[in-house]
Design a protein around this motif. Sequence first.
Motif, mmCIF file in Angstrom:
data_model
loop_
_atom_site.group_PDB
_atom_site.id
_atom_site.type_symbol
_atom_site.label_atom_id
_atom_site.label_comp_id
_atom_site.label_asym_id
_atom_site.label_seq_id
_atom_site.Cartn_x
_atom_site.Cartn_y
_atom_site.Cartn_z
ATOM 1 N N PHE A 152 38.197 10.775 7.706
ATOM 2 C CA PHE A 152 38.038 11.985 6.911
ATOM 3 C C PHE A 152 36.725 12.677 7.268
ATOM 4 O O PHE A 152 36.665 13.882 7.513
ATOM 5 C CB PHE A 152 38.056 11.629 5.414
ATOM 6 N N LEU B 35 44.892 14.964 9.502
ATOM 7 C CA LEU B 35 45.079 13.816 8.616
ATOM 8 C C LEU B 35 46.353 13.886 7.778
ATOM 9 O O LEU B 35 46.938 12.858 7.446
ATOM 10 C CB LEU B 35 43.860 13.650 7.699
ATOM 11 N N ASP B 36 46.779 15.126 7.423
ATOM 12 C CA ASP B 36 47.984 15.236 6.595
ATOM 13 C C ASP B 36 49.170 15.768 7.371
ATOM 14 O O ASP B 36 50.271 15.886 6.838
ATOM 15 C CB ASP B 36 47.729 16.156 5.385
ATOM 16 N N ALA C 207 49.745 18.751 8.118
ATOM 17 C CA ALA C 207 50.240 19.982 7.512
ATOM 18 C C ALA C 207 49.247 21.108 7.731
ATOM 19 O O ALA C 207 48.039 20.887 7.724
ATOM 20 C CB ALA C 207 50.448 19.782 6.014
ATOM 21 N N ASN D 130 47.413 8.101 11.663
ATOM 22 C CA ASN D 130 47.981 9.444 11.573
ATOM 23 C C ASN D 130 48.552 9.843 12.926
ATOM 24 O O ASN D 130 47.800 10.151 13.849
ATOM 25 C CB ASN D 130 46.927 10.461 11.150
ATOM 26 N N ARG E 197 41.130 19.298 9.025
ATOM 27 C CA ARG E 197 41.411 18.060 8.319
ATOM 28 C C ARG E 197 42.871 17.959 7.887
ATOM 29 O O ARG E 197 43.496 16.921 8.040
ATOM 30 C CB ARG E 197 40.501 17.950 7.099
ATOM 31 N N SER E 198 43.395 19.062 7.360
ATOM 32 C CA SER E 198 44.759 18.939 6.856
ATOM 33 C C SER E 198 45.743 18.758 8.010
ATOM 34 O O SER E 198 46.745 18.057 7.877
ATOM 35 C CB SER E 198 45.118 20.122 5.954
ATOM 36 N N SER F 212 36.305 17.273 0.046
ATOM 37 C CA SER F 212 37.455 18.136 0.272
ATOM 38 C C SER F 212 37.458 19.281 -0.732
ATOM 39 O O SER F 212 36.830 19.200 -1.793
ATOM 40 C CB SER F 212 38.760 17.335 0.186
#
Lengths: 319, 249
Positions: free
Chosen positions: B57, B210-211, B213, B124, B206-207, B181
């Motif tokens: 992160f 890591l996500d 999206a 990820n 980051r999104s 965040s």
Amino acid sequence: MLTPSDGEVVLAARGVSRRYPLAVPGQALKTTVLHPGQAFAAWRRRQRRELWAVRDVTFEVRRGEFFSIVGANGSGKSTLLRLLAGLSKPTRGTVELHGRVSTLLELGSGFHPQVSGRENVIMNGLLMGRTKREMEALLPAIVEFAGLREFIDQPMRTYSSGMYVRLGFAIAAFMEPEILLVDEVLAVGDAKFQEKCYDHIAKLQAKGVTIVMVSHDLGAVERFSDRAALMERGRMVAIGPPRKVVGLHLERLAETSPEIRQAIEEGMAADEERLRRLLDEDPEWAAAFAAALEGNPAFHEKLRQQQAGQGAKTDARQD
Amino acid sequence: MRNAVELVAALTSRDLRLRYQGSVLGWAWSLARPLALGAVLAFALGRVLGTGVTVEFLLAGLFPWFWFQGAVQGAAGSFIGNGGLLKKVRFPRAVLPASAVLGATLQFGLSLPVLIGFVVWAGNMPTAAWLGLALVFGLQLGLVMGVGLFVASVTVYFRDLEHITDVLLTLLFYATPIIYSVDLVPGEYRWLTYVNPLAPIMEGWRSILLDGALPPAGHLGASAVLTAAALAAGWAVFRRLEDGFADAI
């Protein structure tokens, strides 16, 4: 007279003036905060202190001409050259240039001491608007002219100042310029290389390249230029045949500096110690002296007359 | 144009080579700062304060941040650091900040595999959303160039700006969601992240990484508008001031 008066005008300055603010010590933050009125007055004063380094200069140079600019230190000739080179904008007036300009304002400008001569040549060319391929094609001629074949891959910090000068001149000269602006740089190299540079400039000139040079080397100005101009306190006070302009310059030098006049009146070398001091302390005077000794028979003649006159007077007094 | 491109490339390559000349680890040093700071913060924030923040992160924010900081600082000094050149040679002035930005960008590009390594190691896997990285990258590049041109040009006349910039960068680091965040920002302060063009960019890195999206289109759109404005302002100020550089330096 070599002046190609039929060539078209490739460089023209019309009413060019350049003003600079004079540096006045700034205010400390404390004063500004504690005495804003005083600080404001100082700021206003600062706005008014200014210097016209170049005043209302108008001249034209034609294709293939070798034009020299002489003048005392601080007369504005280098500023004028910077204005011609487009490095600084005139406060008033316009500069017109027709053709590709190559400038040689200071040797080693743009050279990075940590990288090789080869890389510096290419970088210099890129800075002057050439492509990498063009520079690689020009490289052998540049290296050859500068006489640096075995050193070109060494970092430039290992170069002597003479090697810097040679490489700098070689780059500017082999850029195939149409107009070459040179500021007082050839004085640095050794006599042999200087000769080579002037030879090369003559070759360029024969090919139709226009040269504008600022120099203290009055001998060279007389030998090589077609026309010369004299700058005095920002103004161009004379334009004409180099011999006349150089003569005028030397006369004015003699007028403005009592030491120089005295030295001339005393036959220049009468007081060797004072002369030596003058030569050491005042490069302007040293250049004038050197030129007077080598390249200017007219001045020499005048000097002899003066000396004779002086001598006669002295003799008369002694009698 | 061809000349300007070659000039930027030559300047950048020279500066990068000189920066790591004679050092054993070479460009790997550019990884040292984000990695060290990431490790320390993971310990301080994650373990000591118990926020549960993870190394990946932090790194997903720190790597792009150091790119931003390095590029802006490099560009800021690019005119005053090349005074001799500006005084003596006539060349397109914009190549100096451009090359400083390109240098920092290349360093970031070289460090990207390391960042991605951490991200993948943390479980990820790349997804189609990763294509959006190009968009975020482009936004950040534009922002850096605009800010860099502005700071570099004004610094020539107002030297204090170099130091002001350093201070502002430190403030920006904490004001931007880099080590925290966006969701953690209390509602009443959320507007701060909307006027900060860097915030959606950091959120974007980051999104996506890591996500898997893309961040909300509205955030990216706002950032794009602000970035375009920064670029236009930087260019306008540069054009207005560049004629005087040779005399002012």
